[in-house]
Enzyme design. Structure first.
Site, PDB file in Angstrom:
ATOM      1  N   ASP A  32      10.755  -8.032   4.097  1.00 34.38           N
ATOM      2  CA  ASP A  32      10.799  -6.632   3.681  1.00 34.38           C
ATOM      3  C   ASP A  32      11.752  -5.884   4.609  1.00 34.38           C
ATOM      4  OD1 ASP A  32       8.608  -4.665   1.947  1.00 34.38           O
ATOM      5  OD2 ASP A  32       9.962  -3.731   3.400  1.00 34.38           O
ATOM      6  N   ASN A  87       0.818  -3.919  -5.037  1.00 32.49           N
ATOM      7  CA  ASN A  87       0.769  -2.530  -5.488  1.00 32.49           C
ATOM      8  C   ASN A  87       1.154  -2.503  -6.965  1.00 32.49           C
ATOM      9  OD1 ASN A  87       0.136  -1.525  -2.906  1.00 32.49           O
ATOM     10  ND2 ASN A  87       2.297  -1.501  -2.324  1.00 32.49           N
ATOM     11  N   GLY A  93       1.378   3.063  -5.162  1.00 30.48           N
ATOM     12  CA  GLY A  93       2.429   2.807  -4.178  1.00 30.48           C
ATOM     13  C   GLY A  93       3.519   1.870  -4.625  1.00 30.48           C
ATOM     14  N   HIS A 100       6.047  -8.031  -6.897  1.00 29.45           N
ATOM     15  CA  HIS A 100       6.272  -8.617  -5.571  1.00 29.45           C
ATOM     16  C   HIS A 100       4.957  -8.634  -4.830  1.00 29.45           C
ATOM     17  CE1 HIS A 100       7.139  -4.319  -5.660  1.00 29.45           C
ATOM     18  NE2 HIS A 100       6.623  -4.254  -4.451  1.00 29.45           N
ATOM     19  N   LEU A 101       4.695  -9.756  -4.210  1.00 29.92           N
ATOM     20  CA  LEU A 101       3.480  -9.936  -3.416  1.00 29.92           C
ATOM     21  C   LEU A 101       3.843  -9.706  -1.957  1.00 29.92           C
ATOM     22  CD1 LEU A 101       0.507 -10.857  -3.269  1.00 29.92           C
ATOM     23  CD2 LEU A 101       1.344 -13.216  -3.206  1.00 29.92           C
ATOM     24  N   HIS A 102       3.254  -8.674  -1.365  1.00 27.13           N
ATOM     25  CA  HIS A 102       3.466  -8.429   0.072  1.00 27.13           C
ATOM     26  C   HIS A 102       2.618  -9.414   0.870  1.00 27.13           C
ATOM     27  CE1 HIS A 102       5.200  -4.210  -0.211  1.00 27.13           C
ATOM     28  NE2 HIS A 102       4.590  -4.253  -1.372  1.00 27.13           N
TER      29      HIS A 102
END
Ligand code: AMP
Ligand code: ZN
Length: 114
Positions: A32, A87, A93, A100-102
């Protein structure tokens, strides 16, 4: 499926640089740009799906691969404990509408999240 106006499609295509840490058949994982923890990686499907539910409905194998890729990234960077975040919707957010997977790790992660 691909979208020239989508930031993460363009990262997957190599048109916009990113610090890629892991690639699988259906996913790409990159750091990120505004890291919120010592480890903050985004895992995205190579194909364009706006959010996690659309991906799960349209490509269940890729949906599962997001999670296995996230686990592989955390393990490769030496973290047993990590947080996965999806999100979904602007009110929650989401700012980039390519799912996308944080993957977050490396500091105390409190609960509930903000
Ligand atoms: P979300 O708010 O859940 O949609 O997450 C979008 C994430 O994408 C944010 O954490 C941003 O910091 C990150 N981001 C935006 N642009 C880039 C970029 N060019 N490279 C890497 N991460 C990015
Ligand atoms: Zn996209």
């Amino acid at each position: 499926m691909n979208d020239n106006d989508c930031l993460f499609c363009r990262i997957v295509a190599g048109e916009i640089p990113a610090e890629t840490v892991h690639v699988t058949e259906r996913t790409v994982a990159f750091r990120d740009i505004n890291a919120q923890a010592p480890l903050h990686v985004l895992v995205v499907p190579k194909d364009h799906y706006a959010d996690a539910a659309a991906l799960a409905a349209g490509d269940p194998a890729a949906s599962a691969e997001l999670v296995t890729t996230a686990a592989a990234v955390a393990a490769a960077e030496g973290y047993d404990d990590y947080r996965l975040v999806l999100n979904t919707g602007a009110g929650a957010g989401q700012t980039v509408f390519h799912t996308h997977l944080h993957v977050l790790a490396g500091r105390p992660l409190t609960w509930p999240p903000g």
